[in-house]
Design a protein around this motif. Structure first.
Motif, PDB file in Angstrom:
ATOM      1  N   ALA A   9       0.852  -1.187   0.000  1.00 49.32           N
ATOM      2  CA  ALA A   9       0.000   0.000   0.000  1.00 49.32           C
ATOM      3  C   ALA A   9       0.888   1.236   0.000  1.00 49.32           C
ATOM      4  CB  ALA A   9      -0.904  -0.009   1.232  1.00 49.32           C
ATOM      5  N   ARG A  23     -12.660   2.564  -0.950  1.00 52.46           N
ATOM      6  CA  ARG A  23     -12.861   1.306  -1.684  1.00 52.46           C
ATOM      7  C   ARG A  23     -14.278   1.201  -2.218  1.00 52.46           C
ATOM      8  NH1 ARG A  23      -8.758  -2.825  -1.274  1.00 52.46           N
ATOM      9  NH2 ARG A  23     -10.305  -4.071  -2.352  1.00 52.46           N
ATOM     10  N   ARG A  25     -15.123  -2.046  -3.467  1.00 48.91           N
ATOM     11  CA  ARG A  25     -15.342  -3.485  -3.373  1.00 48.91           C
ATOM     12  C   ARG A  25     -14.304  -4.078  -2.448  1.00 48.91           C
ATOM     13  NH1 ARG A  25     -11.060  -5.733  -5.782  1.00 48.91           N
ATOM     14  NH2 ARG A  25      -9.916  -4.269  -7.031  1.00 48.91           N
ATOM     15  N   LEU A  29     -15.834  -4.077   2.484  1.00 48.63           N
ATOM     16  CA  LEU A  29     -14.886  -2.962   2.587  1.00 48.63           C
ATOM     17  C   LEU A  29     -15.363  -1.725   1.821  1.00 48.63           C
ATOM     18  CD1 LEU A  29     -11.445  -4.825   2.172  1.00 48.63           C
ATOM     19  CD2 LEU A  29     -12.577  -4.109   4.298  1.00 48.63           C
ATOM     20  N   GLU A  34      -8.652   3.680   2.525  1.00 46.39           N
ATOM     21  CA  GLU A  34      -7.410   2.911   2.612  1.00 46.39           C
ATOM     22  C   GLU A  34      -6.254   3.679   1.992  1.00 46.39           C
ATOM     23  OE1 GLU A  34      -7.662  -0.634   0.168  1.00 46.39           O
ATOM     24  OE2 GLU A  34      -7.661   0.541  -1.688  1.00 46.39           O
ATOM     25  N   LEU A  35      -5.054   3.170   2.265  1.00 49.86           N
ATOM     26  CA  LEU A  35      -3.899   3.551   1.468  1.00 49.86           C
ATOM     27  C   LEU A  35      -3.998   2.744   0.178  1.00 49.86           C
ATOM     28  CD1 LEU A  35      -0.949   3.450   4.053  1.00 49.86           C
ATOM     29  CD2 LEU A  35      -2.517   5.330   3.540  1.00 49.86           C
ATOM     30  N   GLY A  37      -3.269   0.617  -3.163  1.00 48.71           N
ATOM     31  CA  GLY A  37      -2.205  -0.335  -3.487  1.00 48.71           C
ATOM     32  C   GLY A  37      -2.821  -1.634  -3.957  1.00 48.71           C
ATOM     33  N   GLY A  38      -2.048  -2.711  -3.852  1.00 50.91           N
ATOM     34  CA  GLY A  38      -2.587  -3.999  -4.289  1.00 50.91           C
ATOM     35  C   GLY A  38      -1.542  -5.087  -4.196  1.00 50.91           C
ATOM     36  N   LYS A  39      -1.869  -6.212  -4.803  1.00 49.44           N
ATOM     37  CA  LYS A  39      -1.025  -7.409  -4.662  1.00 49.44           C
ATOM     38  C   LYS A  39       0.260  -7.306  -5.487  1.00 49.44           C
ATOM     39  CE  LYS A  39      -5.205 -10.099  -4.092  1.00 49.44           C
ATOM     40  NZ  LYS A  39      -6.303 -10.576  -4.942  1.00 49.44           N
ATOM     41  N   GLU A  53       0.612  -0.383  -9.343  1.00 52.13           N
ATOM     42  CA  GLU A  53      -0.734  -0.242  -8.769  1.00 52.13           C
ATOM     43  C   GLU A  53      -1.187   1.219  -8.730  1.00 52.13           C
ATOM     44  OE1 GLU A  53      -3.072  -2.287  -7.842  1.00 52.13           O
ATOM     45  OE2 GLU A  53      -2.096  -4.242  -7.820  1.00 52.13           O
ATOM     46  N   LEU A  80       0.553  -7.522   4.544  1.00 45.78           N
ATOM     47  CA  LEU A  80       0.467  -6.174   3.983  1.00 45.78           C
ATOM     48  C   LEU A  80       1.612  -5.322   4.504  1.00 45.78           C
ATOM     49  CD1 LEU A  80      -2.698  -7.145   4.424  1.00 45.78           C
ATOM     50  CD2 LEU A  80      -3.133  -4.832   3.682  1.00 45.78           C
ATOM     51  N   VAL A 118     -10.247   1.191   6.404  1.00 43.40           N
ATOM     52  CA  VAL A 118     -10.112  -0.261   6.235  1.00 43.40           C
ATOM     53  C   VAL A 118      -9.343  -0.779   7.463  1.00 43.40           C
ATOM     54  CG1 VAL A 118      -8.944  -2.023   4.860  1.00 43.40           C
ATOM     55  CG2 VAL A 118     -10.213  -0.190   3.722  1.00 43.40           C
ATOM     56  N   ASN A 120      -7.337  -3.153   8.357  1.00 49.41           N
ATOM     57  CA  ASN A 120      -5.905  -3.479   8.268  1.00 49.41           C
ATOM     58  C   ASN A 120      -5.036  -2.224   8.299  1.00 49.41           C
ATOM     59  OD1 ASN A 120      -6.343  -6.248   8.004  1.00 49.41           O
ATOM     60  ND2 ASN A 120      -6.479  -6.132   5.770  1.00 49.41           N
ATOM     61  N   TRP A 124      -1.041   1.367  10.388  1.00 40.59           N
ATOM     62  CA  TRP A 124      -0.153   2.471   9.990  1.00 40.59           C
ATOM     63  C   TRP A 124      -0.634   3.813  10.515  1.00 40.59           C
ATOM     64  CZ3 TRP A 124      -1.747  -0.404   5.236  1.00 40.59           C
ATOM     65  CH2 TRP A 124      -0.934  -1.534   5.039  1.00 40.59           C
TER      66      TRP A 124
HETATM   67  N1  DCP Z   1      -5.953  -4.302   1.456  1.00 37.40           N
HETATM   68  C1  DCP Z   1      -5.992  -3.667   2.693  1.00 37.40           C
HETATM   69  N2  DCP Z   1      -5.523  -2.396   2.817  1.00 37.40           N
HETATM   70  C2  DCP Z   1      -5.013  -1.746   1.748  1.00 37.40           C
HETATM   71  C3  DCP Z   1      -4.954  -2.374   0.479  1.00 37.40           C
HETATM   72  C4  DCP Z   1      -5.431  -3.668   0.374  1.00 37.40           C
HETATM   73  O1  DCP Z   1      -6.448  -4.259   3.671  1.00 37.40           O
HETATM   74  N3  DCP Z   1      -4.555  -0.503   1.924  1.00 37.40           N
HETATM   75  C5  DCP Z   1      -6.458  -5.674   1.335  1.00 37.40           C
HETATM   76  C6  DCP Z   1      -7.806  -5.760   0.684  1.00 37.40           C
HETATM   77  C7  DCP Z   1      -7.751  -7.100  -0.001  1.00 37.40           C
HETATM   78  C8  DCP Z   1      -6.286  -7.302  -0.337  1.00 37.40           C
HETATM   79  O2  DCP Z   1      -5.570  -6.433   0.535  1.00 37.40           O
HETATM   80  O3  DCP Z   1      -8.119  -8.104   0.943  1.00 37.40           O
HETATM   81  C9  DCP Z   1      -5.947  -7.027  -1.783  1.00 37.40           C
HETATM   82  O4  DCP Z   1      -6.231  -5.680  -2.053  1.00 37.40           O
HETATM   83  P1  DCP Z   1      -6.803  -5.203  -3.468  1.00 37.40           P
HETATM   84  O5  DCP Z   1      -8.081  -5.886  -3.759  1.00 37.40           O
HETATM   85  O6  DCP Z   1      -6.807  -3.724  -3.458  1.00 37.40           O
HETATM   86  O7  DCP Z   1      -5.640  -5.701  -4.409  1.00 37.40           O
HETATM   87  P2  DCP Z   1      -5.646  -5.967  -5.963  1.00 37.40           P
HETATM   88  O8  DCP Z   1      -6.304  -4.819  -6.637  1.00 37.40           O
HETATM   89  O9  DCP Z   1      -4.270  -6.309  -6.377  1.00 37.40           O
HETATM   90  O10 DCP Z   1      -6.554  -7.252  -6.057  1.00 37.40           O
HETATM   91  P3  DCP Z   1      -7.297  -7.868  -7.298  1.00 37.40           P
HETATM   92  O11 DCP Z   1      -6.463  -7.588  -8.492  1.00 37.40           O
HETATM   93  O12 DCP Z   1      -7.403  -9.323  -6.955  1.00 37.40           O
HETATM   94  O13 DCP Z   1      -8.632  -7.194  -7.317  1.00 37.40           O
END
Ligand code: DCP
Length: 135
Positions: A9, A23, A25, A29, A34-35, A37-39, A53, A80, A118, A120, A124
């Protein structure tokens, strides 16, 4: 292990404000902040993943700085981390999020206290509050 998921993130700080993204979705959530970001994908470093991301989600180019102290492991197989990011070109827009906002310390505090973050990302919150308050 292929089933280990690392999420990175971005703590985008600019002029004493922090960028937060709302967010859209999944349902549990949606509406929370949130901050962005992504996987991290196979073959990417966390910094490379964050650059990708934030380009996808915010339509900006960023340079990535150091990591925040908090590491979150909300469930087995999911970790994370958050890294500082500075916008080097472009203007943020919500490509995948419901909305974006820049918050100062009071704005972040209010979102925390109203349960609007969010969960999680609360890992931070203290460090980010400290950064926003010293300015
Ligand atoms: N997440 C979180 N806090 C954040 C960013 C993400 O808790 N600041 C969590 C939410 C999800 C997981 O991390 O459980 C993955 O986040 P995303 O859905 O945002 O990630 P992607 O966009 O990469 O997923 P996908 O491509 O599968 O939709």
């Amino acid at each position: 292990m292929t089933d280990e998921v690392l999420v990175v993130a971005g703590a985008v700080l600019d002029g004493g404000r922090l960028l937060l993204a709302q967010r859209d979705r999944p349902a549990e959530l949606a509406g929370l902040w949130e901050l962005p970001g992504g996987k991290v994908e196979p073959g990417e470093s966390p910094a490379q993943a964050l650059v990708r991301e934030l380009c996808e989600e915010l339509d900006v180019s960023v340079s990535v700085g150091d990591s925040l102290a908090g590491v979150v492991r909300p469930k087995p197989g999911l970790t994370l981390v958050a890294m500082r990011a500075t916008i080097v070109s472009g203007t943020v827009r919500a490509v995948e999020h419901r909305a974006l906002r820049w918050v100062d310390a009071d704005g972040l505090s209010e979102l925390i206290q109203t349960g609007s973050m969010v969960p999680n990302d609360l890992a931070w919150a203290r460090e980010l509050m400290g950064e926003l308050q010293v300015r």
